[in-house]
Each structure stands twice: as C-alpha cells, then as structure tokens.
Scaffold this active site. Structure first.
Site, PDB file in Angstrom:
ATOM      1  N   ASP A  78      55.174  46.395  56.742  1.00 13.35           N
ATOM      2  CA  ASP A  78      53.817  46.643  56.141  1.00 13.35           C
ATOM      3  C   ASP A  78      52.725  46.031  56.684  1.00 13.35           C
ATOM      4  OD1 ASP A  78      55.273  44.379  55.166  1.00 13.35           O
ATOM      5  OD2 ASP A  78      54.307  44.237  53.482  1.00 13.35           O
ATOM      6  N   GLU A 143      56.886  42.319  53.287  1.00 13.33           N
ATOM      7  CA  GLU A 143      56.474  40.859  53.375  1.00 13.33           C
ATOM      8  C   GLU A 143      55.059  40.468  52.860  1.00 13.33           C
ATOM      9  OE1 GLU A 143      55.241  37.283  55.621  1.00 13.33           O
ATOM     10  OE2 GLU A 143      54.225  39.408  55.599  1.00 13.33           O
TER      11      GLU A 143
HETATM   12 ZN    ZN Z   1      52.824  39.027  58.917  1.00 11.44          ZN
END
Ligand code: ZN
Length: 396
Positions: A78, A143
């Site tokens: 992401d 993340e």
């Molecule tokens: Zn990163």
C-alpha cells in the site's frame, strides 16, 4: 519509447501504476501483478489473508538446506494518499523524465524495494545460483495505516511460523548523501492527551485554579522538552533524529462558549521515543502529571522496541555489512525515526534490518512529487542482490 527500457525498470513502473493507495488500495491488481511475475520466474507463489480481504503474497525460493532458518524479504504494497494537483505528473503514471527520475507514489516507499527483492532473486536464480537458505519474498498490505490487517496479525499466525524465519529485511529511508542507511531499531510513539480540570465560571471574573492555568504549565513542559531534544541532536553530529526524542502538540480541545471558563481542557501530543529511553520518558510524563495537576488519556503506547544486534561479530550483521563493503557501499546504522512493520518482527525476537538502497536521493516519502532515479534503482538491485546472497549463505 520504452522499447529498450531495462527489464527491471519496466517491471517497477508497471507496479507503480497500480493504485494501491490508501484508504482503498487496489489489492486485487497487486495480487494479479505479483502472481504473473511469479509465473514468469517460476517462483512458487501463494496468497494468504491474515485478515479476510487483505492479501499477503508470498514467493518462496528454496535453499539447498531448507531445514535452516529462512530469510524473509518483506515489503508493503500500500501507499499513502496523494494531492494530485501538487504533482508535476500523474502520481500513478510512473512518468520517467529526461534525467531518468521516475515519479510515482510509492517510488521510494516502498515499491522500489519490493521490486528490488524480486529482481535480485530473479537474477540469481536465472544464473543458476542456489543459496543455502530458503528465501521468502513477502508483500503485505495495510502498513501505511499501522499493519493491523497485515504484518501485525500475520506474524502471530501458524502460516508465518511455518516459514521458519531466521532473519528479515524491510524498509529503510533514502539519503541525499553518499551513504546508504541501515536501520536496526525504531522509535516508539506516545500519542495521548493531557487533560486538565479546573474551576469553571463566567468569563468576566477572576476564577482561581482554572484548566487554562494547568494547560499553560503542561504546554511549557512539552515545548521545553522539545527544545532540549533538538539542542541535543544539534550538539552532536553523530546523532540522528532516531537517537533523540521529538515532541509535538497535535491538538488543543475545549468546549462551551466564549464567555464560559471551561472546566476541562485537553492538549494532544505526539512524542516519539528512542528505544533506550522509553522508561525514562514515561516516568517524565507521569511526573509532569503530578506537577501540573493534569491526567493522561487515550494513551497509545508500545513498550518494547526490539533492537537488532549490530555487534561486529553478530552473524547477520556481519554478513549484511560485509556485502555492503564488498560493493564499496558506504553506510550508516540508525534508529528509524517513525514506525515500520519491522517492529512486529523484532517483537518476536527476530533480527530485522530496514534497508532501502537509495543514496543520492532526496527523502520524499509521503511527499508530493515522490521519485526515484532509474540509475539508483538499478544499482540498488545489485546491492540488494549482494546482501541477499550474503545473508542467505550464512552457515548456521
Ligand atoms: Zn513504507
């Protein structure tokens, strides 16, 4: 135009074009892209969902001794949101300018590293190099919003345990200078509010002991601490921001109306603590509470920040740095100033190093016009390859 483009660059740019952007990342296209890549390289590949709808793609290249603990090369898929009108080019066009700068969200953070892991392993495998240890290349979601649907749950599951990981690599940061940066720990966050209660009353009077007085005191403490830490950083050129603590006021809340002295005021803050000073900072926050007659609320904190050994005799550190030395790559060892998925791995007791091979590159993660130069990206594959070869051949 791209007929003669380097194969690795083409793969990188294709990956950058996928809109895996928060808050609604296109993980479906990520999985499809990675599965196709694995197919062309004949890398065994599977998809695991630690949380339904949040795919983790894992490719595995078996070593000559698969019973030894393996190497994990992790990257997140992401990327953070963009403000397209602030960009020179469409942030998902992966436009390459005349200097070879490739503009895209994720070009530094961290789609570059994911492709470098893949291309390094593809080259090694194509040349018939068989590494001693098994290498797993993982691509995790979520993340950028904390990893609660990605690495955090995954690394607690049987699926992860079955990989028998002995050493992991994850993201680092760019550096405008000559050195590449290797991160062996990270700072931890304290996100909370100081809440002050005081006497309420009419806004026209002399009200004693108000919430405002208490807030004034606590603001003074926070700003004084901030200035001390900044002075400490500036006083020693060997220190980086990861070695000190930062403090920022992030919100001020009150209520009622202009002519009412409120009985409650709130000061929100973000304090980032270097791993060796966690207890000290927590004790300081507690002492401020009694000195200023305020309380702490909504405390988000993490107590243990794992520290990966950088002892010259540590087998992983030695293998990692020997490879950098052999490539004539200068490096620094640092504490990551913010948070990455490495913290979850280190909490399991696994050694993990954060490494994004980007020197001579301005730090543009999460910024407008994020780019990476093609040459730096391609050289980074060779550095990554040397490092992987070295750690995956650590004997025992
Ligand atoms: Zn990163």
């Amino acid at each position: 135009m791209n007929a003669e483009e380097h194969r690795s660059t083409k793969v990188f740019r294709d990956y950058l074009k996928i809109k895996s952007v928060q808050p609604e990342p296109d993980y479906g296209s990520i999985v499809k892209f990675l599965e196709e890549y694995a197919k062309t390289c004949e890398f065994p590949c599977r998809v695991h969902e630690a949380v339904p709808g949040f795919p983790i793609v894992i490719m595995t290249i078996e070593g000559s001794n698969p019973s030894l603990p393996s190497i994990l090369l992790n990257s997140h898929t992401d990327v953070v949101p963009v403000f397209p009108d602030q960009w020179k080019y469409d942030p998902f066009s992966a436009t390459k300018d005349e200097e070879g700068n490739i503009y895209a969200r994720g070009s530094q953070d961290m789609k570059c590293v994911g492709i470098q892991h893949l291309e390094a392993m593809r080259e090694l495998t194509a040349e018939g190099v068989r590494l001693l240890r098994t290498v797993h290349i993982s691509f995790v979601p979520d993340e950028e919003v904390g990893g609660k649907k990605g690495m955090k749950p995954w690394c607690q599951q049987e699926d992860f345990k079955s990989l028998n990981v002995g050493f992991a690599m994850d993201e680092g940061l760019a550096n405008p200078g000559d050195e590449m940066r290797v991160f062996y720990s990270e700072r931890t966050a304290r996100w909370a509010s100081f809440v002050a209660h005081g006497n309420p009353g009419h806004g026209s009077g002399f009200i004693p002991d108000t919430a405002g007085y208490k807030v004034q005191k606590i603001l003074g403490k926070l700003l004084e601490f901030r200035d001390q830490q900044e002075a400490r950083l500036k006083s020693d050129s060997k220190l980086t921001v990861g070695d000190v603590n930062t403090a920022n006021i992030t919100s001020l809340k009150m209520r009622v109306q202009p002519n009412v002295v409120p009985d409650r005021l709130e000061v929100g803050f973000d304090i980032r603590v270097t791993p060796s000073e966690i207890t000290q900072v927590d004790e300081m926050l507690d002492s401020w509470c009694s000195e200023c007659d305020v309380s702490l609320e909504a405390f988000h904190k993490q107590n243990e920040m794992g520290i990966t050994s950088t002892d010259p005799e540590d087998k992983w550190w030695k293998a990692f740095t020997t490879a950098l030395n052999n490539c004539n790559v200068a490096y620094t060892k640092e504490i990551f100033p913010a948070g990455t998925d490495s913290r979850y791995l280190r909490q399991l007791g696994l050694p993990a190093l954060g490494f994004s091979p980007m020197n001579h590159t301005p730090i543009l993660l999460h910024d407008h016009n994020e780019f990476l130069n093609e040459r730096i990206f391609l050289d980074g594959i060779q550095t990554m390859r040397a490092v992987i070869e070295s750690v995956a051949n650590v004997e025992n």
